[in-house]
Design a protein around this motif. Structure first.
Motif, PDB file in Angstrom:
ATOM      1  N   GLU A 105       0.856  -1.082  -0.158  1.00 12.36           N
ATOM      2  CA  GLU A 105      -0.128   0.016   0.198  1.00 12.36           C
ATOM      3  C   GLU A 105       0.918   1.191   0.117  1.00 12.36           C
ATOM      4  O   GLU A 105       2.026   1.189   0.627  1.00 12.36           O
ATOM      5  N   LYS A 113      -2.006  -1.896  -5.960  1.00  9.83           N
ATOM      6  CA  LYS A 113      -3.566  -2.342  -5.496  1.00  9.83           C
ATOM      7  C   LYS A 113      -4.546  -1.158  -5.882  1.00  9.83           C
ATOM      8  O   LYS A 113      -5.556  -1.345  -6.207  1.00  9.83           O
ATOM      9  N   ARG A 122     -10.481  -8.694  -3.999  1.00  6.99           N
ATOM     10  CA  ARG A 122     -10.989  -8.826  -2.624  1.00  6.99           C
ATOM     11  C   ARG A 122     -10.171 -10.000  -1.756  1.00  6.99           C
ATOM     12  O   ARG A 122      -9.806 -10.690  -2.586  1.00  6.99           O
ATOM     13  N   GLY A 123     -10.051  -9.838  -0.576  1.00  8.01           N
ATOM     14  CA  GLY A 123      -9.588 -10.933   0.274  1.00  8.01           C
ATOM     15  C   GLY A 123      -8.270 -10.545   0.658  1.00  8.01           C
ATOM     16  O   GLY A 123      -7.409 -11.491   1.490  1.00  8.01           O
ATOM     17  N   PHE A 124      -7.834  -9.396   0.566  1.00  4.22           N
ATOM     18  CA  PHE A 124      -6.386  -8.978   1.358  1.00  4.22           C
ATOM     19  C   PHE A 124      -6.447  -9.436   2.657  1.00  4.22           C
ATOM     20  O   PHE A 124      -5.398  -9.779   2.996  1.00  4.22           O
ATOM     21  N   GLU A 125      -7.569  -9.323   3.447  1.00  4.68           N
ATOM     22  CA  GLU A 125      -7.474  -9.641   4.580  1.00  4.68           C
ATOM     23  C   GLU A 125      -7.124 -10.980   5.078  1.00  4.68           C
ATOM     24  O   GLU A 125      -6.701 -11.482   6.092  1.00  4.68           O
ATOM     25  N   ILE A 126      -7.374 -11.772   4.066  1.00  3.50           N
ATOM     26  CA  ILE A 126      -7.169 -13.512   4.090  1.00  3.50           C
ATOM     27  C   ILE A 126      -5.431 -13.543   4.123  1.00  3.50           C
ATOM     28  O   ILE A 126      -5.061 -14.492   5.059  1.00  3.50           O
ATOM     29  N   ASP A 128      -3.539 -11.276   5.033  1.00  8.01           N
ATOM     30  CA  ASP A 128      -2.912 -10.552   6.459  1.00  8.01           C
ATOM     31  C   ASP A 128      -3.212 -11.697   7.192  1.00  8.01           C
ATOM     32  O   ASP A 128      -2.373 -11.849   8.122  1.00  8.01           O
ATOM     33  N   GLN A 129      -4.320 -12.391   7.390  1.00  8.43           N
ATOM     34  CA  GLN A 129      -4.588 -13.229   8.361  1.00  8.43           C
ATOM     35  C   GLN A 129      -3.650 -14.596   8.311  1.00  8.43           C
ATOM     36  O   GLN A 129      -3.067 -14.760   9.357  1.00  8.43           O
ATOM     37  N   LYS A 131      -0.642 -14.378   7.081  1.00  6.13           N
ATOM     38  CA  LYS A 131       0.761 -13.975   7.304  1.00  6.13           C
ATOM     39  C   LYS A 131       1.015 -13.693   8.876  1.00  6.13           C
ATOM     40  O   LYS A 131       1.975 -14.077   9.538  1.00  6.13           O
ATOM     41  N   CYS A 144       5.459 -12.833   2.005  1.00  7.86           N
ATOM     42  CA  CYS A 144       3.991 -12.514   1.876  1.00  7.86           C
ATOM     43  C   CYS A 144       3.594 -13.201   0.395  1.00  7.86           C
ATOM     44  O   CYS A 144       2.574 -13.762   0.164  1.00  7.86           O
TER      45      CYS A 144
END
Ligand code: HEM
Length: 305
Positions: A105, A113, A122-126, A128-129, A131, A144
């Motif tokens: 970012e 991005k 979508r799904g960047f939070e997955i 992150d989770q 990682k 990553c």
């Protein structure tokens, strides 16, 4: 010659035979065997949990991996001496832009991005989770980019696609440039010559183009990505004549004349399942994007359908 759908499922046997170099580093299956032995089961557990609740996150995560790989390609190292079968996965492993740069970012909103084609990821939070979970068990070890590659494999499996071994050992890139993503990711209105050139520039063949396009067997598209084919194909308020007319009717019911935001299934009927039906649809002139339909416009690509 084997059909493209057969090829699609002849996964990665070749991938094992090569010691792959990405970002100047050797990749191998089990790269983290000593340093983070629980990594792969950990990522799989997270993915299975997420996809069991939100199966529609599988397609954007596979697409994210592709977009990561397609942008910052190190041309000089790409070598393709593939004989016989190819696979979607094998190709993704070989594309050395898979450096996690799509995840970065920038405060000024100038990273990959932020480029238009990536705004619907979508799904960047997955990522992150996964990682964060990896950091807990083996801090500072796993990139990553490798997490994204593993997640892309595991989401594919979770929607009934094939399993493949992921070669790991990628280093994360530090550069991520919006304009680069904008210029390098191909547009859905690309014609066959643009698609072939775009793939060739990245060391990918015509067959690779067809096989990889098969990723559109899962997921959705916004009307904006193909709206002009329904309502203003040549600027004369016309419809793309290469689209099957029954399919046009169905699409027009979902995407009204001024509607750019509704979504449609890219592979109607089985958009949540990783199967071979994309190729049948394209052959029946039901490819959603011009870039899908374009596979019928060339003797070589058409022969695979
Ligand atoms: C050949 C050039 C390609 C073009 C021009 C293209 C273009 C697009 C576009 C415009 C969308 C819809 C975005 C939206 O409106 O939300 C899309 C979705 C998708 N693409 Fe591609 N794509 C290409 C290749 C690929 C490849 C190689 C893969 C994976 C191997 C892939 C996987 C996907 C997936 C899974 C979706 C659905 C995403 C979702 O459900 O959110 N695409 N693509």
């Amino acid at each position: 010659m084997a059909s493209i759908s057969t090829l699609f499922f002849q996964l990665i046997t070749l991938a094992f035979a090569f010691n792959i170099v990405a970002n100047g580093q050797s990749l191998k299956v089990g790269y983290y065997q000593e340093t983070c032995p629980d990594l792969e089961p950990l990522v799989k557990e997270i993915v299975d949990q997420v996809i069991s609740i939100s199966p529609t996150l599988a397609p954007p995560l596979l697409r994210m991996h592709f977009h990561d790989c397609f942008v910052r390609v190190r041309y000089q190292n790409l070598c393709f001496h593939v004989t016989g079968s190819v696979s979607i996965i094998f190709l993704l492993i070989y594309m050395q832009g898979c450096d996690g740069s799509v995840l970065l970012e920038s405060p000024a909103k100038k990273s990959e991005k932020d480029a238009d084609p990536n705004l619907s990821l979508r799904g960047f939070e997955i990522i992150d989770q996964a990682k964060a979970a990896a950091e807990k068990v083996c801090p500072g070890v796993v990139s990553c980019a490798d997490i994204l590659a593993l997640v892309a494999r595991d989401v594919t499996v979770a929607v009934k696609g094939p399993f493949w071994e992921v070669e790991t050992g990628r280093r994360d890139g530090r550069a991520s440039i919006k304009s680069e993503a904008l210029h390098k990711l191909l547009a859905p209105f690309s014609n066959i010559s643009t698609l072939k050139k775009g793939f060739k520039k990245r060391g990918l063949s015509v067959k690779d183009l067809v096989v990889l396009s098969g990723g559109h067997t899962i997921g959705i598209s916004h009307c904006s990505s193909f709206h002009y084919r329904l309502y203003n194909f040549t600027g004369r308020l016309d419809t793309d004549p290469s689209l099957d007319s029954k399919y046009v009717k169905k699409l027009k019911m979902k995407c009204k004349p001024r509607d750019q935001n509704s979504i449609v299934e890219m592979d109607p009927g089985s958009f949540e399942t990783f199967d071979e039906s994309y190729f049948r649809l394209v052959a029946k002139r039901r490819g959603l994007f011009k870039s899908d339909a374009a596979l019928l416009d060339d003797i070589e690509t058409k022969a695979y359908l």
